[in-house]
Enzyme design. Structure first.
Site, PDB file in Angstrom:
ATOM      1  N   SER A   1      13.807  -6.997   7.099  1.00  0.00           N
ATOM      2  CA  SER A   1      13.823  -7.084   8.508  1.00  0.00           C
ATOM      3  C   SER A   1      14.074  -5.591   8.857  1.00  0.00           C
ATOM      4  O   SER A   1      13.662  -4.735   8.094  1.00  0.00           O
ATOM      5  CB  SER A   1      15.121  -8.175   8.747  1.00  0.00           C
ATOM      6  OG  SER A   1      15.463  -7.687  10.142  1.00  0.00           O
TER       7      SER A   1
ATOM      8  N   SER B   1       0.931  -1.227  -0.010  1.00  0.00           N
ATOM      9  CA  SER B   1      -0.121   0.044   0.039  1.00  0.00           C
ATOM     10  C   SER B   1       0.901   1.077  -0.168  1.00  0.00           C
ATOM     11  O   SER B   1       0.540   2.227  -0.647  1.00  0.00           O
ATOM     12  CB  SER B   1      -0.887   0.030   1.205  1.00  0.00           C
ATOM     13  OG  SER B   1      -0.191   0.156   2.442  1.00  0.00           O
TER      14      SER B   1
ATOM     15  N   LYS C   1      12.145  -8.661  15.268  1.00  0.00           N
ATOM     16  CA  LYS C   1      12.729  -8.536  14.004  1.00  0.00           C
ATOM     17  C   LYS C   1      14.018  -9.615  14.145  1.00  0.00           C
ATOM     18  O   LYS C   1      14.512 -10.331  13.357  1.00  0.00           O
ATOM     19  CB  LYS C   1      13.273  -7.281  13.611  1.00  0.00           C
ATOM     20  CG  LYS C   1      11.967  -6.470  13.138  1.00  0.00           C
ATOM     21  CD  LYS C   1      11.846  -6.844  11.634  1.00  0.00           C
ATOM     22  CE  LYS C   1      10.623  -5.839  11.081  1.00  0.00           C
ATOM     23  NZ  LYS C   1      10.323  -6.159   9.656  1.00  0.00           N
TER      24      LYS C   1
ATOM     25  N   TYR D   1       9.712  -4.327  18.889  1.00  0.00           N
ATOM     26  CA  TYR D   1       9.997  -4.398  17.602  1.00  0.00           C
ATOM     27  C   TYR D   1      11.171  -5.123  17.121  1.00  0.00           C
ATOM     28  O   TYR D   1      11.614  -5.942  16.347  1.00  0.00           O
ATOM     29  CB  TYR D   1      10.186  -3.007  16.900  1.00  0.00           C
ATOM     30  CG  TYR D   1      10.621  -2.857  15.467  1.00  0.00           C
ATOM     31  CD1 TYR D   1       9.553  -3.372  14.481  1.00  0.00           C
ATOM     32  CD2 TYR D   1      11.585  -2.208  15.004  1.00  0.00           C
ATOM     33  CE1 TYR D   1       9.847  -3.170  13.078  1.00  0.00           C
ATOM     34  CE2 TYR D   1      11.699  -2.040  13.977  1.00  0.00           C
ATOM     35  CZ  TYR D   1      10.995  -2.416  12.697  1.00  0.00           C
ATOM     36  OH  TYR D   1      11.292  -2.252  11.448  1.00  0.00           O
TER      37      TYR D   1
END
Ligand code: NAP
Length: 283
Positions: free
Chosen positions: A137, A17, A155, A151
């Site tokens: 990543s 998007s 990752k 986060y």
């Protein structure tokens, strides 16, 4: 990639998007790939539709969506040369204050979904005896930063799974490649802000002042404004076309700079990050 030069290489990309996913879909289409550009809301990718790009609806956390998207590629194309696991977001905030349902949601998208999609394309790639799985990543998958711990964790886990998959899939000429950007100018930071706001809007949070200071320095502005998403798209193209792709590509200059922190002993690195992010003196 494919040995049949009469037909274009086929790629499925998630999270098209905006940002890196969108730039990658456009670049690969320009370079002659047959692109399946997916997003969880179809209307956000319909404008990409062309002879080279087919928009697809795919919420990567939805099992049925994942199966249908892979089928939607395999039915007409008969094969899949590459999967680019790009969809993801960054949940920020002090770990003490993050509800566990948010922790699970972060892992669902950044960690579990890339693995699930890989599981769905691997049998076809194995039969083809070729394929590339590119996992977007972050350098945050290598270096831990305060208030980005969730986060980071998602990752780091994605990196571990990619490293294992790479070795497990090598007999079938399936390459698993990590892309590690530093900060990139995308809506990523606007989305991040909603999570940090929970701390900033909570007058009782003991972390407020420090989160505010860290955000001022890292909120995607100034030095952290970073590179354009097209730069990362080029690195993804390299990863997809290199004869001998690397296991990981540091995709931006600031990622290379950030990684240098790993050369420091833990105590010194903690101090450098606390000072660098304006967290010292504490309070
Ligand atoms: P972005 O512009 O915010 O794009 C993130 C994409 O992920 C959007 O298309 C978003 O779709 C999609 N997404 C989120 N949840 C999804 C779900 N459940 N199913 C399907 N799609 C979903 O940010 P970006 O910077 O391009 O991020 C792309 C990747 O790069 C992420 O994995 C991110 O961790 C990584 N990265 C970014 C930076 C940076 O500084 N920007 C740095 C390092 C790594 P919606 O529009 O529907 O929300």
């Amino acid at each position: 990639m494919t040995t049949d030069h009469s037909s274009p290489n086929v790629v499925l990309i998630t999270g098209c998007s905006t940002g890196i996913g969108r730039a990658t879909a456009q670049l690969l289409a320009e370079r002659g790939w047959r692109v399946y550009a997916s997003a969880r809301k179809l209307e956000t990718v319909t404008d990409l539709a062309s002879d080279a790009i087919t928009p697809l609806a795919l919420d990567v956390t939805d099992e049925a969506d994942c199966r249908e998207a892979v089928e939607a590629v395999l039915r007409p194309a008969g094969r899949i040369d590459a999967l680019v696991n790009n969809a993801g977001y960054g949940h920020t905030g002090p770990l003490e204050e993050i509800p566990l349902e948010d922790v699970r949601a972060q892992f669902e998208i950044n960690t579990f979904a890339p693995l699930r999609l890989a599981q769905l394309v691997i049998p076809t790639m194995r039969a083809q005896r070729s394929g590339r799985i590119v996992n977007v990543s972050s350098v945050m998958g290598r270096v831990v930063v305060p208030f980005l711990g969730l986060y980071n964790a998602s990752k780091f886990a994605q990196e571990a799974m990619s490293d294992a998959l790479r070795m497990e899939l090598s007999p079938w000429n399936i390459h698993v490649i990590l892309i590690e950007p530093g900060s990139v100018r995308t809506p990523f930071y606007t989305r991040v802000a909603q999570y940090t706001a929970r701390t900033l809007d909570n007058p009782d949070s003991p972390y407020r002042a420090r989160v505010e200071r860290a955000l001022r320095l890292t909120g995607g502005q100034g030095l952290f404004a970073g590179s354009p998403p097209e730069k990362v798209a080029q690195v993804i193209h390299t990863a997809l076309t290199a004869r001998h792709p690397r296991a990981r590509y540091l995709a931006t200059w600031n990622a290379r700079l950030t990684l240098m922190l790993l050369a420091l002993p833990d105590g010194l690195r903690d101090w450098a990050l606390r000072v660098g992010l304006g967290l010292e003196p504490s309070g």
